[in-house]
Design a protein around this motif. Structure first.
Motif, PDB file in Angstrom:
ATOM      1  N   CYS A  45      -4.234   8.693   1.641  1.00 54.68           N
ATOM      2  CA  CYS A  45      -3.370   8.956   0.484  1.00 54.68           C
ATOM      3  C   CYS A  45      -3.958  10.034  -0.418  1.00 54.68           C
ATOM      4  O   CYS A  45      -3.215  10.828  -0.999  1.00 54.68           O
ATOM      5  CB  CYS A  45      -3.104   7.675  -0.289  1.00 54.68           C
ATOM      6  SG  CYS A  45      -1.991   6.554   0.572  1.00 54.68           S
ATOM      7  N   VAL A  49      10.090   9.260   0.395  1.00 51.51           N
ATOM      8  CA  VAL A  49       9.605   8.523   1.567  1.00 51.51           C
ATOM      9  C   VAL A  49       8.077   8.448   1.571  1.00 51.51           C
ATOM     10  O   VAL A  49       7.492   7.387   1.816  1.00 51.51           O
ATOM     11  CB  VAL A  49      10.129   9.157   2.882  1.00 51.51           C
ATOM     12  CG1 VAL A  49       9.427   8.593   4.105  1.00 51.51           C
ATOM     13  CG2 VAL A  49      11.621   8.959   2.998  1.00 51.51           C
ATOM     14  N   TYR A  50       7.423   9.571   1.278  1.00 51.19           N
ATOM     15  CA  TYR A  50       5.958   9.562   1.265  1.00 51.19           C
ATOM     16  C   TYR A  50       5.421   8.594   0.211  1.00 51.19           C
ATOM     17  O   TYR A  50       4.524   7.793   0.488  1.00 51.19           O
ATOM     18  CB  TYR A  50       5.373  10.959   1.022  1.00 51.19           C
ATOM     19  CG  TYR A  50       3.919  10.869   0.659  1.00 51.19           C
ATOM     20  CD1 TYR A  50       2.988  10.451   1.605  1.00 51.19           C
ATOM     21  CD2 TYR A  50       3.474  11.122  -0.634  1.00 51.19           C
ATOM     22  CE1 TYR A  50       1.654  10.306   1.273  1.00 51.19           C
ATOM     23  CE2 TYR A  50       2.147  10.985  -0.967  1.00 51.19           C
ATOM     24  CZ  TYR A  50       1.237  10.580  -0.016  1.00 51.19           C
ATOM     25  OH  TYR A  50      -0.079  10.431  -0.346  1.00 51.19           O
ATOM     26  N   LEU A  74       5.932   4.996   1.203  1.00 53.85           N
ATOM     27  CA  LEU A  74       4.949   4.614   2.214  1.00 53.85           C
ATOM     28  C   LEU A  74       3.573   4.403   1.579  1.00 53.85           C
ATOM     29  O   LEU A  74       2.859   3.455   1.933  1.00 53.85           O
ATOM     30  CB  LEU A  74       4.874   5.691   3.299  1.00 53.85           C
ATOM     31  CG  LEU A  74       3.948   5.429   4.468  1.00 53.85           C
ATOM     32  CD1 LEU A  74       4.465   4.249   5.288  1.00 53.85           C
ATOM     33  CD2 LEU A  74       3.837   6.670   5.326  1.00 53.85           C
ATOM     34  N   PHE A 114       1.209   1.087   1.745  1.00 44.91           N
ATOM     35  CA  PHE A 114      -0.179   1.184   2.195  1.00 44.91           C
ATOM     36  C   PHE A 114      -1.137   0.657   1.131  1.00 44.91           C
ATOM     37  O   PHE A 114      -2.022  -0.149   1.431  1.00 44.91           O
ATOM     38  CB  PHE A 114      -0.537   2.630   2.538  1.00 44.91           C
ATOM     39  CG  PHE A 114      -0.142   3.072   3.912  1.00 44.91           C
ATOM     40  CD1 PHE A 114       0.625   2.286   4.745  1.00 44.91           C
ATOM     41  CD2 PHE A 114      -0.554   4.302   4.388  1.00 44.91           C
ATOM     42  CE1 PHE A 114       0.978   2.697   6.014  1.00 44.91           C
ATOM     43  CE2 PHE A 114      -0.208   4.733   5.659  1.00 44.91           C
ATOM     44  CZ  PHE A 114       0.553   3.929   6.469  1.00 44.91           C
TER      45      PHE A 114
END
Length: 151
Positions: free
Chosen positions: A61, A89-90, A93, A97
């Motif tokens: 990240c 979207v990133y 995610l 995470f």
């Protein structure tokens, strides 16, 4: 109200990423993610499986957020709605995470509470920063979704 919608509907570039609503979170995400990375790496990574996941998430990240920030600063996105969707979207995610990494780190820290007190304090700090990073990525994902819908 119209000016806010217009600002949320455009993708910034250059120093504009330091002043717009979702993109202002890039630097705090880098700071808190970097702190998680440093704090976990400064202790003995034991047990290796859950803490290895925490290290992967924090490094992944950190690098991706840095690259994403550079892409936006340089202006590679050309104000395309595809980039607005990819931003959402990133960051979504990254929330998943970091949430899984924070829960794993909290569980491992709870298990090691009878160990060395200094290491325990460092692990607690890493847990706090992991959940702070999760919160920052969550806010960024929500604001990115709003910007994508207004695009």
């Amino acid at each position: 109200m119209a000016a806010t919608t217009q600002a949320m509907g455009s993708l910034p570039s250059g120093f504009g990423i330091c002043t717009t609503a979702p993109d202002i979170f890039y630097l705090p995400e880098l700071v808190f993610g970097g702190l998680v990375w440093i704090l976990v790496a400064s202790t003995l990574v034991s047990p290796p499986n859950p803490l290895g996941w925490v290290m992967f998430v924090s490094v992944f990240c950190f690098v991706m957020t840095f690259l994403w920030m550079i892409f936006f600063a340089v202006g590679c996105h050309n104000s395309s709605s595809c980039w607005a969707a990819a931003d959402f979207v990133y960051h979504g995610l990254a929330v998943l995470f970091y949430l899984s990494a924070g829960v794993n780190l909290a569980y491992v820290t709870f298990q090691k509470k009878s160990g060395e007190f200094r290491i325990y304090q460092i692990d607690i700090s890493a847990v706090v920063f992991a959940f702070a990073a999760t919160f920052l990525y969550f806010i960024h994902a929500i604001l990115s979704a709003i910007r994508w819908k207004h695009f």
